[in-house]
Design a protein around this motif. Structure first.
Motif, PDB file in Angstrom:
ATOM      1  N   PHE A 133      29.066  64.875  48.062  1.00 46.71           N
ATOM      2  CA  PHE A 133      28.238  63.698  48.341  1.00 46.71           C
ATOM      3  C   PHE A 133      27.211  64.026  49.410  1.00 46.71           C
ATOM      4  N   GLY A 134      26.379  63.051  49.781  1.00 49.85           N
ATOM      5  CA  GLY A 134      25.147  63.370  50.485  1.00 49.85           C
ATOM      6  C   GLY A 134      25.105  63.061  51.960  1.00 49.85           C
ATOM      7  N   VAL A 135      24.106  63.577  52.612  1.00 52.29           N
ATOM      8  CA  VAL A 135      23.647  63.354  53.978  1.00 52.29           C
ATOM      9  C   VAL A 135      24.631  63.912  54.999  1.00 52.29           C
ATOM     10  N   GLN A 136      25.825  63.362  55.124  1.00 55.03           N
ATOM     11  CA  GLN A 136      26.771  63.818  56.145  1.00 55.03           C
ATOM     12  C   GLN A 136      27.890  64.668  55.550  1.00 55.03           C
ATOM     13  N   CYS A 137      27.634  65.321  54.434  1.00 49.04           N
ATOM     14  CA  CYS A 137      28.660  66.074  53.730  1.00 49.04           C
ATOM     15  C   CYS A 137      28.152  67.486  53.447  1.00 49.04           C
ATOM     16  N   ASN A 138      29.059  68.358  53.007  1.00 50.45           N
ATOM     17  CA  ASN A 138      28.702  69.688  52.546  1.00 50.45           C
ATOM     18  C   ASN A 138      29.779  70.153  51.578  1.00 50.45           C
TER      19      ASN A 138
ATOM     20  N   MET B 193      10.007  52.304  65.406  1.00 51.33           N
ATOM     21  CA  MET B 193      11.252  52.883  65.888  1.00 51.33           C
ATOM     22  C   MET B 193      12.421  52.580  64.952  1.00 51.33           C
ATOM     23  N   PHE B 194      12.560  51.290  64.574  1.00 51.19           N
ATOM     24  CA  PHE B 194      13.621  50.917  63.650  1.00 51.19           C
ATOM     25  C   PHE B 194      13.502  51.693  62.346  1.00 51.19           C
ATOM     26  N   GLY B 195      12.253  51.815  61.856  1.00 51.26           N
ATOM     27  CA  GLY B 195      12.033  52.479  60.579  1.00 51.26           C
ATOM     28  C   GLY B 195      12.488  53.923  60.600  1.00 51.26           C
ATOM     29  N   THR B 196      12.134  54.654  61.645  1.00 53.12           N
ATOM     30  CA  THR B 196      12.528  56.061  61.753  1.00 53.12           C
ATOM     31  C   THR B 196      14.041  56.186  61.873  1.00 53.12           C
ATOM     32  N   MET B 197      14.666  55.316  62.649  1.00 52.94           N
ATOM     33  CA  MET B 197      16.115  55.355  62.830  1.00 52.94           C
ATOM     34  C   MET B 197      16.842  55.123  61.503  1.00 52.94           C
ATOM     35  N   ILE B 198      16.412  54.117  60.759  1.00 51.09           N
ATOM     36  CA  ILE B 198      17.066  53.811  59.483  1.00 51.09           C
ATOM     37  C   ILE B 198      16.808  54.925  58.473  1.00 51.09           C
ATOM     38  N   SER B 199      15.571  55.415  58.422  1.00 58.44           N
ATOM     39  CA  SER B 199      15.254  56.501  57.495  1.00 58.44           C
ATOM     40  C   SER B 199      16.060  57.753  57.823  1.00 58.44           C
ATOM     41  N   ASN B 200      16.195  58.063  59.118  1.00 58.27           N
ATOM     42  CA  ASN B 200      16.988  59.233  59.507  1.00 58.27           C
ATOM     43  C   ASN B 200      18.428  59.099  59.014  1.00 58.27           C
ATOM     44  N   MET B 201      18.972  57.924  59.102  1.00 55.76           N
ATOM     45  CA  MET B 201      20.345  57.689  58.659  1.00 55.76           C
ATOM     46  C   MET B 201      20.493  57.959  57.168  1.00 55.76           C
ATOM     47  N   MET B 202      19.432  57.679  56.407  1.00 52.49           N
ATOM     48  CA  MET B 202      19.500  57.758  54.953  1.00 52.49           C
ATOM     49  C   MET B 202      19.056  59.108  54.384  1.00 52.49           C
ATOM     50  N   VAL B 203      18.062  59.750  54.995  1.00 52.17           N
ATOM     51  CA  VAL B 203      17.460  60.917  54.333  1.00 52.17           C
ATOM     52  C   VAL B 203      17.329  62.156  55.209  1.00 52.17           C
ATOM     53  N   LYS B 204      17.762  62.105  56.469  1.00 52.23           N
ATOM     54  CA  LYS B 204      17.608  63.270  57.336  1.00 52.23           C
ATOM     55  C   LYS B 204      18.589  64.364  56.920  1.00 52.23           C
ATOM     56  N   PRO B 205      18.096  65.584  56.669  1.00 55.21           N
ATOM     57  CA  PRO B 205      18.992  66.673  56.281  1.00 55.21           C
ATOM     58  C   PRO B 205      19.691  67.284  57.489  1.00 55.21           C
ATOM     59  N   GLY B 206      20.582  68.236  57.216  1.00 58.29           N
ATOM     60  CA  GLY B 206      21.182  69.015  58.285  1.00 58.29           C
ATOM     61  C   GLY B 206      22.163  68.267  59.154  1.00 58.29           C
ATOM     62  N   GLN B 207      22.758  67.171  58.643  1.00 56.57           N
ATOM     63  CA  GLN B 207      23.711  66.401  59.424  1.00 56.57           C
ATOM     64  C   GLN B 207      25.153  66.837  59.149  1.00 56.57           C
ATOM     65  N   SER B 208      25.329  67.964  58.449  1.00 59.24           N
ATOM     66  CA  SER B 208      26.662  68.316  57.969  1.00 59.24           C
ATOM     67  C   SER B 208      26.954  69.804  58.152  1.00 59.24           C
ATOM     68  N   PRO B 209      27.226  70.249  59.374  1.00 54.61           N
ATOM     69  CA  PRO B 209      27.593  71.660  59.550  1.00 54.61           C
ATOM     70  C   PRO B 209      28.897  71.980  58.834  1.00 54.61           C
ATOM     71  N   LEU B 210      28.981  73.187  58.312  1.00 57.09           N
ATOM     72  CA  LEU B 210      30.160  73.621  57.575  1.00 57.09           C
ATOM     73  C   LEU B 210      31.352  73.745  58.530  1.00 57.09           C
ATOM     74  N   PHE B 211      32.502  73.189  58.150  1.00 54.66           N
ATOM     75  CA  PHE B 211      33.641  73.140  59.065  1.00 54.66           C
ATOM     76  C   PHE B 211      34.931  73.707  58.477  1.00 54.66           C
ATOM     77  N   ASP B 212      34.913  74.153  57.229  1.00 52.73           N
ATOM     78  CA  ASP B 212      36.128  74.606  56.577  1.00 52.73           C
ATOM     79  C   ASP B 212      35.867  75.939  55.897  1.00 52.73           C
ATOM     80  N   ASN B 213      36.951  76.607  55.445  1.00 54.13           N
ATOM     81  CA  ASN B 213      36.818  77.933  54.854  1.00 54.13           C
ATOM     82  C   ASN B 213      37.946  78.159  53.860  1.00 54.13           C
ATOM     83  N   PRO B 214      37.657  78.758  52.705  1.00 46.80           N
ATOM     84  CA  PRO B 214      38.721  79.004  51.718  1.00 46.80           C
ATOM     85  C   PRO B 214      39.866  79.860  52.247  1.00 46.80           C
TER      86      PRO B 214
END
Length: 289
Positions: free
Chosen positions: A60-65, A1-22
Motif C-alpha cells: 500500500f501507499g505513502v507510509q508503506c514499503n 499552509m493548510f494545502g501543503t500540509m494536507i497534500s504532503n500527507m497524501m502524496v509526499k514520497p519517501g515517508q517509508s524507510p525500509l525496516f525489515d529483512n528476509p
C-alpha cells in the motif's frame, strides 16, 4: 499552509524507510532491481521458494514499503501500534512452494522517484506493477504468476489492466488477491476533513501531479481484469466506503469472491490480518496459480 500540509500527507514520497529483512525471517533471497517503461529503477527482494510459481506483492501507499508498515517515526498517534511485517505472508507462501517478488513502488522504500516525483495513488504506479510482472517473466519464462495487491497496490494493479499493452496482455498472470482497494475520493470523504482543508490540499496536489486526484477511477478499469480475483475487505474499516468496494467487486467480470473480514475498527487491521492468517487468504492462489 493548510494545502501543503494536507497534500504532503497524501502524496509526499519517501515517508517509508525500509525496516525489515528476509534474513530475519529465515528466507533465502536476493536483492534485485529493474526498470519501468518510463525509466524508473525499482528495488526489491526476490525470495526463493524453489519454483517458478511466483507471487508478486505490491504494497500500500505513502507510509508503506515492500517490508510493510511501522509506527516508528510517525509520532505518538498512529493508526496501528505494532509493525505490520509483510514478510510473514511471504514466509507462508514460500512454505507453500511459491517464490515471491516484493518490491518498492516508485517513491517508496529504496526505489527511485518517478518523473512525477509524487505518489499518484495508482495511475503512475501502474507502470511499476507491469515492470514487476515483466521482471519475473524475464527471470522465469515459464512462470505462473499471482498478484497480491494491497490498497494502492490493488488500485495500481487495476489501472495496469486498463493501460494499452498492460497486464491484460500478460497471459502468465493467473490470479489476483486485491486487499482493500481504495479510491482517493472515498478516503478523503471518510476522513471527514473540513471542506476548505480538503480543497486546499487538492489544489496543491493537482499542481504537483498535473491532474485532479479525484478524476481517475480504477473501477472503470476493473472490467478489464482477466483473471480470477479475490477481494479482501475489513467490513469495519472506517477509512473507506463499503459501497465503493461493492462497486469494484461488481465491476469485475471474472471468477471472483468478496471476503469480508469482521475485524476491529481500523483499516490497518486487514493489512495485519493477511500476515497473521495467511492461510485464510492465500488459498486463492492455490486454486489458480
Amino acid at each position: 499552509m493548510f494545502g501543503t500540509m494536507i497534500s504532503n500527507m497524501m502524496v509526499k514520497p519517501g515517508q517509508s524507510p525500509l525496516f525489515d529483512n528476509p534474513e530475519d525471517h529465515g528466507l533465502e533471497y536476493e536483492n534485485v532491481e529493474f526498470k519501468t517503461e518510463d525509466g524508473v529503477t525499482l528495488r526489491g527482494w526476490l525470495i526463493n521458494g524453489g519454483s517458478d510459481k511466483v507471487i508478486v506483492q505490491t504494497h500500500f501507499g505513502v507510509q508503506c514499503n515492500r517490508g510493510g508498515w511501522t509506527p516508528k517515526g510517525h509520532g505518538p498517534i498512529t493508526p496501528w501500534k505494532q509493525d505490520i511485517q509483510f514478510l510473514r505472508q511471504a514466509k507462508y507462501l514460500v512454505g507453500q512452494g511459491y517464490s515471491v517478488l516484493m518490491y518498492d513502488m516508485r517513491g517508496h522504500g529504496e526505489s527511485d522517484l518517478g518523473p512525477i516525483p509524487w505518489v499518484s495513488w495508482g495511475p503512475e504506479e501502474a507502470k511499476d506493477v507491469i515492470a514487476a510482472v515483466d521482471f519475473v517473466t524475464a527471470r522465469f519464462p515459464d512462470a505462473s504468476i499471482g498478484l497480491l495487491s494491497i490498497c494502492m497496490g490493488a488500485a495500481s494493479t487495476t489501472y495496469a489492466y486498463g493501460r494499452d499493452n498492460g497486464l491484460a496482455t500478460r497471459p502468465n498472470i493467473k490470479a489476483i488477491v486485491a486487499v482493500q482497494p481504495l479510491l482517493y475520493t472515498c478516503f478523503v470523504e471518510a476522513l471527514g476533513m473540513p471542506g476548505f482543508m480538503t480543497r486546499a490540499g487538492e489544489k496543491v496536489s493537482e499542481k504537483r501531479l498535473g491532474f485532479d486526484m479525484g478524476a481517475p477511477n480504477f473501477i472503470d478499469d476493473a472490467p478489464k481484469i482477466s483473471v480470477p480475483t479475490l477481494v479482501v475487505q475489513n467490513s469495519n474499516d472506517p477509512w473507506t466506503k463499503m459501497g465503493m468496494v461493492e462497486d469494484y467487486f461488481q465491476a469485475l467480470g471474472v471468477e471472483k469472491e468478496l471476503k469480508l473480514l469482521d475485524l476491529e475498527k481500523s483499516r490497518f487491521a486487514a493489512y495485519d490480518y493477511i500476515g497473521a492468517h495467511p492461510d485464510d487468504v492465500m488459498g486463492w492462489f492455490d486454486k489458480f496459480v
